[in-house]
Write a protein that holds these residues in place. Structure first.
Motif, short mmCIF file in Angstrom:
data_model
loop_
_atom_site.label_atom_id
_atom_site.label_comp_id
_atom_site.label_asym_id
_atom_site.label_seq_id
_atom_site.Cartn_x
_atom_site.Cartn_y
_atom_site.Cartn_z
N ASN A 1 0.65 -1.10 -0.45
CA ASN A 1 -0.20 -0.03 0.03
C ASN A 1 0.72 1.20 0.33
O ASN A 1 0.76 2.53 -0.77
N ARG A 2 1.81 0.73 0.21
CA ARG A 2 2.70 2.31 0.35
C ARG A 2 3.86 2.32 -0.06
O ARG A 2 4.23 3.29 -0.98
N ALA B 1 11.52 1.76 -7.66
CA ALA B 1 12.35 0.87 -8.50
C ALA B 1 13.90 0.46 -7.94
O ALA B 1 13.98 -0.19 -8.34
N GLN B 2 13.74 1.89 -6.53
CA GLN B 2 15.23 1.32 -6.14
C GLN B 2 15.57 0.11 -5.42
O GLN B 2 16.51 -0.26 -6.41
N ALA C 1 17.36 0.69 2.34
CA ALA C 1 17.36 2.36 3.01
C ALA C 1 16.96 2.80 1.94
O ALA C 1 16.80 4.38 1.72
N ALA C 2 17.00 2.39 0.22
CA ALA C 2 17.12 3.38 -0.49
C ALA C 2 15.72 3.93 -0.83
O ALA C 2 15.44 4.66 -1.53
N CYS C 3 14.61 3.09 -0.74
CA CYS C 3 12.96 3.26 -0.57
C CYS C 3 13.11 4.03 -0.16
O CYS C 3 13.03 4.25 1.05
N ALA D 1 8.92 1.59 1.89
CA ALA D 1 8.16 0.52 2.10
C ALA D 1 8.70 -0.89 2.72
O ALA D 1 7.62 -2.44 2.39
N VAL D 2 9.78 -1.01 2.15
CA VAL D 2 10.38 -2.18 2.29
C VAL D 2 11.11 -2.57 3.44
O VAL D 2 11.69 -2.28 4.18
N ILE D 3 10.37 -4.21 4.43
CA ILE D 3 11.69 -3.97 5.61
C ILE D 3 12.16 -5.04 6.33
O ILE D 3 11.43 -7.06 5.23
#
Length: 80
Positions: free
Chosen positions: A9-10, A15-16, A52-54, A58-60
């Motif tokens: 959803n976030r 696309a990093q 870290a680049a998102c 959104a990426v955990i």
């Protein structure tokens, strides 16, 4: 094993993550993100850089430890 979660959803499709860890993340079409939630430990550095680049966070990485997930599922089963 590295556990990955993506808040779809976030996610805005920047696309990093796919650029920094193409072994794990890929864009399908213009906005749909595909990823392997159980990545190989060898990709941990790339995954942490991708998270870290998102730009929207959104990426955990390691969102749920396998032992904790099993214990939580067991507790829910007993509660029912």
């Amino acid at each position: 094993m590295v556990r990955i979660a993506v808040d779809l959803n976030r996610c805005q499709g920047y696309a990093q993550c796919a650029f920094l860890a193409p072994e794990i993340f890929a864009l399908h079409g213009e906005e749909a993100l595909l990823y392997d939630p159980d990545a190989d430990e060898a990709h941990r550095d790339k995954l942490e850089r991708a998270a870290a680049a998102c730009p929207v966070g959104a990426v955990i990485v390691d969102a749920v430890a396998p032992d904790t997930a099993d214990a939580s599922a067991e507790a829910v089963s007993r509660a029912r």
